[in-house]
Design an enzyme around this catalytic site. Structure first.
Site, PDB file in Angstrom:
ATOM      1  N   SER A 134       0.849  -1.188   0.000  1.00 34.02           N
ATOM      2  CA  SER A 134       0.000   0.000   0.000  1.00 34.02           C
ATOM      3  C   SER A 134       0.885   1.239   0.000  1.00 34.02           C
ATOM      4  CB  SER A 134      -0.884   0.001   1.250  1.00 34.02           C
ATOM      5  OG  SER A 134      -1.491   1.254   1.475  1.00 34.02           O
ATOM      6  N   TYR A 158      -1.870   0.587  11.114  1.00 29.07           N
ATOM      7  CA  TYR A 158      -2.107   0.071   9.762  1.00 29.07           C
ATOM      8  C   TYR A 158      -0.877   0.297   8.887  1.00 29.07           C
ATOM      9  CZ  TYR A 158      -3.858  -0.684   5.097  1.00 29.07           C
ATOM     10  OH  TYR A 158      -4.004  -1.152   3.822  1.00 29.07           O
TER      11      TYR A 158
END
Length: 332
Positions: A134, A158
């Site tokens: 990501s 995250y």
């Protein structure tokens, strides 16, 4: 010129997909089924609203029920189905959940990645592994746009989970010559995302209900927004290129439309496309989120010949149409 997949490459190819009930996973499974691949999906939770189930794709693939952290299960699936290509999408992807429940996020995103890579290392049939990272893996940097050689310094749960998974994938390539490459994409959106606290589905649902859309931040956060079908295709194209060129092992690639917009600008685009005069409600409540993130896709364009299939507005139009049908049918 936009780049699509090589259906001949995927015909009859035994392919394992983790995270197939997720947003990108649904588009990926559809593409693989249409290309005639022999698709095996690892499914942990039964998600009846997922595109995999709603579109009937689950009846056209093999399903292995279990958790991505279960290495012995993964080894069984990889071995028994003689998997050639693995595309690892399974992850806990919601930033707010990661902030509240970091351990479950670390377990899925980090332990799940090493379990998969170790299972692949022990399975001689596996010849390509794509790990979905990501843009959050980069953490916060003053120099933008992010390029692939920027350090991975995630700061919040995250982001850290994606930095770790990304580095583990690179370690398996460097240490064991595992045939792995990494995709780093921006914020995904698209039909099938039922996490209503996300800005795109939440805004579209609010407009369809005649309610003001809610922006949790101050509206000035800058992001890449990347259509989920483009994300699916990016993973498939990277697998194709990795099969043809072993020098790509260990490489990471950014995929992006390279269109940077603020959250408020994105909501305004959606309102305009839906011909709505509603005014967004800006709550300025967001915490533990990076203010400016966007990617350079120059490396993917140069080395892979990749181009997106959809512009931002084209992706949003497709997404709006999906939710009009879904919410009209389901009355939710």
């Amino acid at each position: 010129m936009a780049t699509d997949i090589d259906k001949g490459f995927w015909q009859d190819r035994p392919t394992l997909v983790t995270g197939a009930t997720g947003l990108v996973g649904g588009y990926l499974a559809r593409r693989l089924v249409q290309a005639g691949a022999d698709v095996v999906c690892l499914v942990r939770d039964w998600v009846p609203q997922s595109e995999l189930v709603q579109a009937g794709l689950i009846e056209q693939v093999k399903v292995v029920r279990g958790d991505v952290r279960d290495q012995s299960l993964l080894e069984r699936a990889l071995g028994e189905y003689e998997i050639d290509t693995t595309i690892h999408l399974a992850a806990q992807t919601i930033v707010g959940i990661a902030n509240r429940n970091p351990i479950s996020t670390f377990e899925t995103n980090v332990a799940g990645t090493w379990a998969l890579l170790e299972a692949c290392r022990r399975t001689p049939t596996v010849r390509q592994i794509i790990v979905a990272s990501s843009d959050k893996a980069y953490g916060e940097h003053a120099q933008l746009p992010y390029k692939e050689d920027a350090p991975l310094v995630g700061g919040h749960p995250y982001d850290v989970s994606k930095s770790c998974a990304d580095l583990i994938a690179q370690a398996y390539s460097k240490t064991y010559d595992s045939p792995v490459a990494v995709t780093r994409c921006g914020n995904f959106y698209g039909g099938g995302d039922l996490n209503w606290n996300r800005i795109v589905p939440g805004t579209i649902r609010s407009v369809l209900r005649g309610q003001r859309p809610v922006i949790r931040s101050d509206g000035k956060f800058v992001r890449d927004y990347f259509y989920a079908e483009d994300g699916a295709v990016a993973n498939l194209i990277l697998a194709e290129k990795l099969a043809a060129d072993a020098t790509l092992r260990g490489h990471a690639f950014n995929f992006s439309n390279e269109t940077q917009v603020t959250v408020l600008e994105l909501v305004t685009r959606i309102l305009n496309l839906m011909k709505s005069d509603l005014e967004p409600e800006i709550r300025n409540e967001a915490v533990n989120e990076i203010r400016h993130q966007y990617l350079s896709a120059d490396k993917a364009r140069r080395l892979l010949g990749w181009r997106p299939l959809f512009s931002l507005d084209q992706g949003l139009e497709q997404t709006i149409d999906w939710y009009r049908e879904f919410l009209g049918t389901n009355g939710k």
